[in-house]
Design a protein around this motif. Structure first.
Motif, mmCIF file in Angstrom:
data_model
loop_
_atom_site.group_PDB
_atom_site.id
_atom_site.type_symbol
_atom_site.label_atom_id
_atom_site.label_comp_id
_atom_site.label_asym_id
_atom_site.label_seq_id
_atom_site.Cartn_x
_atom_site.Cartn_y
_atom_site.Cartn_z
ATOM 1 N N LEU A 33 1.034 -1.158 -0.012
ATOM 2 C CA LEU A 33 0.008 0.031 -0.152
ATOM 3 C C LEU A 33 0.955 1.225 0.087
ATOM 4 N N THR A 90 -3.317 4.041 -1.346
ATOM 5 C CA THR A 90 -3.630 3.788 -2.488
ATOM 6 C C THR A 90 -2.843 2.222 -2.890
ATOM 7 N N SER A 91 -3.623 1.464 -3.402
ATOM 8 C CA SER A 91 -3.456 0.108 -3.923
ATOM 9 C C SER A 91 -3.664 -0.210 -5.360
ATOM 10 N N SER A 92 -2.901 -0.966 -6.057
ATOM 11 C CA SER A 92 -2.960 -1.580 -7.366
ATOM 12 C C SER A 92 -3.986 -2.639 -7.513
ATOM 13 N N LYS A 93 -4.317 -3.029 -6.271
ATOM 14 C CA LYS A 93 -5.531 -4.135 -6.183
ATOM 15 C C LYS A 93 -6.701 -3.721 -5.368
ATOM 16 N N THR A 94 -7.778 -4.551 -5.525
ATOM 17 C CA THR A 94 -8.966 -4.273 -4.594
ATOM 18 C C THR A 94 -8.461 -4.426 -3.028
ATOM 19 N N LEU A 95 -9.090 -3.557 -2.480
ATOM 20 C CA LEU A 95 -8.855 -3.583 -0.880
ATOM 21 C C LEU A 95 -10.148 -4.197 -0.288
ATOM 22 N N LYS A 130 -14.006 1.872 -6.301
ATOM 23 C CA LYS A 130 -13.498 0.762 -6.796
ATOM 24 C C LYS A 130 -12.776 -0.022 -5.942
ATOM 25 N N LYS A 131 -12.660 0.491 -4.521
ATOM 26 C CA LYS A 131 -12.068 0.036 -3.281
ATOM 27 C C LYS A 131 -10.565 -0.293 -3.542
ATOM 28 N N GLN A 132 -9.920 0.838 -4.237
ATOM 29 C CA GLN A 132 -8.531 0.811 -4.424
ATOM 30 C C GLN A 132 -7.969 2.024 -3.831
ATOM 31 N N GLN A 133 -8.566 2.621 -3.216
ATOM 32 C CA GLN A 133 -7.983 4.073 -2.699
ATOM 33 C C GLN A 133 -8.660 4.301 -1.449
ATOM 34 N N ARG A 185 -5.786 -8.398 1.880
ATOM 35 C CA ARG A 185 -5.595 -8.321 0.300
ATOM 36 C C ARG A 185 -6.594 -9.462 -0.265
#
Lengths: 112, 116
Positions: free
Chosen positions: A4, A24-29, A68-71, A93
């Motif tokens: 993250l 911020t994440s590149s994948k769904t949180l 989008k649950k990525q941030q 994750r």
């Protein structure tokens, strides 16, 4: 490297000012958590967000999880010296997983 | 009520020595977690217990690290043949258990381990 990414890494604001910290994440949180840590102490739980678009507030701190649950963002209104510390975001994750991955933290300094 | 407690608060040891770090979770919490935090970084997951069993030990860096929770309450993290790279703050957390998908994890103050 951290899974993250938090920004900024450090922040200095004048007392009374508003501020925002991002995670911020590149994948769904899943199960996004915000914690606060003071030097030499453990983590203090602030808030947990689970659903996309969710927003929670506690006193002058508001956290949001984007659709989008990525941030996620943490917003502090009218900052006070007591807000100083390190803010950490953590997330699962895998849906239903219990272990958390954390960002590297954002060090917040409040100048009087 | 009492929170998560960890002992010792500080531990200084020499390279190659064996150390044990103890965690007392909140009474009634069935889930217990160990994390490691290096300077300037966020906590890094080590192991998770549900009751007495290790449900996920994927974060243990190597076989020098081992953790137990024999009675489902107190846990001990054991590090053999310590190395300087093991120096960090070791954090313990507990939560009520897997009764819902996501549980707030309550953290202890940590044990600061220094390997000389």
């Amino acid at each position: 490297s951290q899974e993250l990414e938090q920004s900024p890494q450090s922040l200095i604001v004048q007392e009374g000012k508003n501020l925002t910290i991002n995670c911020t994440s590149s994948k769904t949180l899943y199960g996004l958590y915000w914690y606060k840590q003071k030097y030499g102490e453990g983590l203090i739980f602030l808030m947990m967000l689970q659903k996309g678009g969710e927003e929670k507030s506690h006193e002058k701190i508001t956290a949001k999880l984007d659709e989008k649950k990525q941030q996620s963002s943490l917003h502090i209104t009218a900052s006070q010296p007591s807000h100083a510390g390190i803010y950490l975001c953590g997330a699962a994750r895998i849906q239903g997983a219990q272990k958390l991955v954390f960002g590297q933290g954002t060090r917040l300094t409040i100048n009087p | 009520g009492a929170g998560v407690s960890q002992t010792p608060s500080n531990k200084v040891t020499e390279k190659g020595k064996y150390v044990e770090l103890r965690c007392d979770p909140i009474s009634g919490h069935t889930a217990l977690y160990w994390y490691r935090q290096s300077l300037g970084q966020g906590p890094e997951f080590l192991i998770y217990f549900q009751g007495t069993g290790a449900a996920d030990d994927s974060g243990l860096p190597n076989d020098r690290f081992f953790a137990v929770r024999p009675e489902g309450s107190v846990s001990t993290l054991k590090i053999q043949r310590t190395e300087r790279g093991d120096s960090a703050v070791y954090l313990c957390a507990s939560s009520p258990g897997a009764t819902s998908s996501y549980n707030e994890q309550f953290f202890g103050p940590g044990t600061r381990l220094t390997v000389l």
